[in-house]
Design an enzyme around this catalytic site. Structure first.
Site, short mmCIF file in Angstrom:
data_model
loop_
_atom_site.label_atom_id
_atom_site.label_comp_id
_atom_site.label_asym_id
_atom_site.label_seq_id
_atom_site.Cartn_x
_atom_site.Cartn_y
_atom_site.Cartn_z
N GLY A 10 31.48 -22.76 90.61
CA GLY A 10 30.51 -22.06 89.84
C GLY A 10 30.93 -21.88 88.20
N ASP A 140 35.42 -14.11 91.14
CA ASP A 140 34.62 -13.05 92.26
C ASP A 140 36.47 -12.65 92.80
OD1 ASP A 140 32.34 -13.63 92.82
OD2 ASP A 140 32.15 -15.79 93.56
N GLY A 185 29.09 -10.81 93.87
CA GLY A 185 30.38 -10.45 94.45
C GLY A 185 29.79 -10.86 95.71
#
Lengths: 404, 404
Positions: A10, A140, A185
């Site tokens: 990502g 994250d 998350g």
């Protein structure tokens, strides 16, 4: 020596700053001839989608790249097989040889580090001299060993900023309200935890913060809200998209049986909208849910200058590692002091990071499971410091982009 | 003379700048003694929730107020009865007299102007000398006569910025994708239309823009997507939350019959999530929807300097009107030149604005009903210009807030 660089996983608001660091340091070295970009990472490389970085970049473009969100070289999610006898490996190395690649640098998260790991192990197996290095990236913040990941600081700053903004908005009316903010998350709660930075004083919003590291109980959630409403009129609650109950079931999967359309297809919803409905039914008060969604990882106007600089420095460190002949390593950020905040960079074996996740530790979560601790604030606050100067045209941000 | 000021309706990122203009100009006038704030607008005023602005504000606080989102004085949605014989009117005027209020200034949208209208008509009926003035505010930009509303420019800038950011993110992967961004505006499409400013060249995202002013057809939407996917891999589509089909049914109400939980309660969803599901089923490609939600009206970091200044100037104009003895008027912004962009301020009869809506005109919508025109860009672009300098502590925005 020629270098190949790719991006994977990502995008973040900082991943291109790492690329800028790599390009900048490579251009500064007389030992590196051509830098190639693998478009769409290793997946695109297999299709010969290679971009000549030397021909494209100058100083001005490198500067613009630092604050450009998204993956400039495009990304992929393309795990390489565990079996090193798979024919994909000789194919990749044939392509590396065709371009005289002496080192491959992959900017990415856990899965990308697995790719670096496997490619380096295959090289060792066949006695190939190409070096493989990883540069960390993920909003994250779940890579192990490293103090924190490039990309996280900017995402955390976006979350804290918007939660503070939303807190200003929701208290306008006399009637009580509950606002649930859903934050990225799935397994690690680092980004959700950063919402605490929006809190200006004890008892300020966000009043509760729920992370996926600890079990989520609807009953406990209701009790928290009931208690919160005795203290203030407008509750702002932050939840991680990945919160689960004690049986490990995602809250986002609650009610899925009834939530189907006339063809029997399930709606995919976040936990925020499910909690919104449950709270509305239970308390009969104004309730809304807000999913912060993609802007968490691409809102350049909320970049942390510390994050963007560290991402850049990680790229520079990767080139230094290449010149030092290092192999199968990931660049690591170490916090050597918190006041004043100071880091240095080292290399760690990529095997130790591949496919491993780092969770918010117990000392950063309050025993009540509905908030995070001062230790977390001390950890996170230095990472969001400073603003970047984004280039604007007509008062809108301008970014670097290639058509491909 | 004492002044009463209140805020009403949904907050914006600029509504407090109008309040700052009112306070600043009132402090500059020797004819105005005390400025009172009605907390929670006319609703709170009825409960004697009055705040002494003179005692609280200094120059520094006025400056901070200019960039503070949310309604500083708190807001309400409290329509006054049409019947001027209702006992609420003498009650309000008794309270006005108790504080020696010579003028009441209300910052708000259509409904708030109706309040101003009714109060001034009641005053006329009983021969009361109090003046009633309106200062426009709405992110929806749907007030009539006025060229544009304070609050709109900053919201439009947020929308254009995030749509551009999201466009950078979604093109990372090789697989095709459709991203639907849902934007505020139940009846008027001004805010959704502003997403076109994110488009850098013809054919760039957002590829399609759908406004509530024209009927929305699912079949036509599918045909647009089919066509769009032949031209590019990743489509970004902007839709107004209020799009309706030719029968006037909101798209957000589609599928509502099946979208109930086990108790028979309906889920409230936006049109984005409904379109997401329809597109996913039809095209079997990666589809996501993003609701820009509250940050559209409270993200101070995306404020337009033009908007914040104009909002302030509207407040100043209201005080000037009070000193001129004007009554039953709303401050109006007139664009006297577009290149260079230049405005002046006038007063219009509040009766002409009360409960009337201004829609995006036909010449700003393409005949294909899936995009907006150059005329709209010419109209909107000047309104988002310039950045404000928001105050920060620990790199997060700090705002002015009262506990109440």
């Amino acid at each position: 020596m020629n270098i190949l660089v790719g991006q994977s996983g990502g995008p973040t608001a900082a991943i291109n700053s790492s690329l800028a660091g790599i390009i900048s340091a490579a251009f500064d070295s007389s030992k590196i001839e051509t830098v190639y970009g693998a478009l769409h990472g290793i997946e695109g490389f297999l299709d010969d989608r290679v971009f000549n970085i030397n021909n494209y970049f100058d100083f001005e473009k490198i500067e613009l790249l630092k604050t450009t969100p998204g993956a400039f070289l495009k990304s992929c999610r393309y795990p390489l097989p565990e079996d090193l006898n798979d024919p994909i490996y000789p194919k990749i190395f044939e392509k590396l040889d065709m371009l005289w690649i002496g080192a491959f640098i992959y900017i990415g998260g856990n899965d990308s580090m697995t790719t670096v790991d496997r490619l380096s192990r295959y090289a060792k197996k066949i006695g190939h001299p190409c070096l493989f290095l990883g540069v960390p990236k993920t909003v994250d913040n779940d890579l192990p060993i490293i103090d924190h990941c490039p990309g996280y600081g900017s995402a955390a700053k976006y979350v804290a900023t918007q939660v503070r903004n939303i807190g200003m908005d929701i208290c306008a009316y006399k009637a009580s309200s509950v606002t649930i903010v859903e934050i990225m998350g799935r397994h690690a709660g680092w980004l959700t935890a950063s919402s605490i930075l929006a809190r200006k004083y004890k008892g300020d919003n966000p009043l509760y913060i729920y992370l996926p590291e600890v079990p989520f109980s609807i009953d406990r959630f209701f009790a928290d809200i009931e208690d919160g409403l005795t203290k203030q009129d407008d509750l702002l609650i932050c939840v991680s998209e990945g919160i689960r109950d004690k049986d490990g079931k995602f809250i986002s999967e609650y009610n899925s049986a009834v939530d189907v359309d006339s063809f029997g297809h399930k709606y995919l919803k976040g936990c925020g909208i499910i909690l919104e409905k449950l709270v509305k039914d239970k308390f009969k008060i104004k309730t809304r849910s807000i999913e912060l969604s993609l802007p968490q990882r691409c809102a350049a106007e909320c970049q942390s200058a510390v994050d963007i600089q560290e991402a850049f420095d990680c790229g520079v460190s990767a080139i230094k590692a290449v010149l030092d002949g290092e192999n199968a390593k990931m660049v690591c950020i170490n916090r050597i002091s918190n006041t004043p905040y100071k880091v240095n960079y080292s290399l760690i074996d990529v095997t130790n990071t591949a496919n491993k996740e780092k969770f918010v530790p117990a000392n950063m979560i309050l025993p009540s499971n509905n908030d995070v601790s001062e230790e977390f604030i001390d950890y996170c606050l230095p990472l969001i410091q400073g603003e970047t100067k984004i280039k604007r045209e007509n008062s809108l941000p301008t970014y670097l982009q290639i058509e491909c």
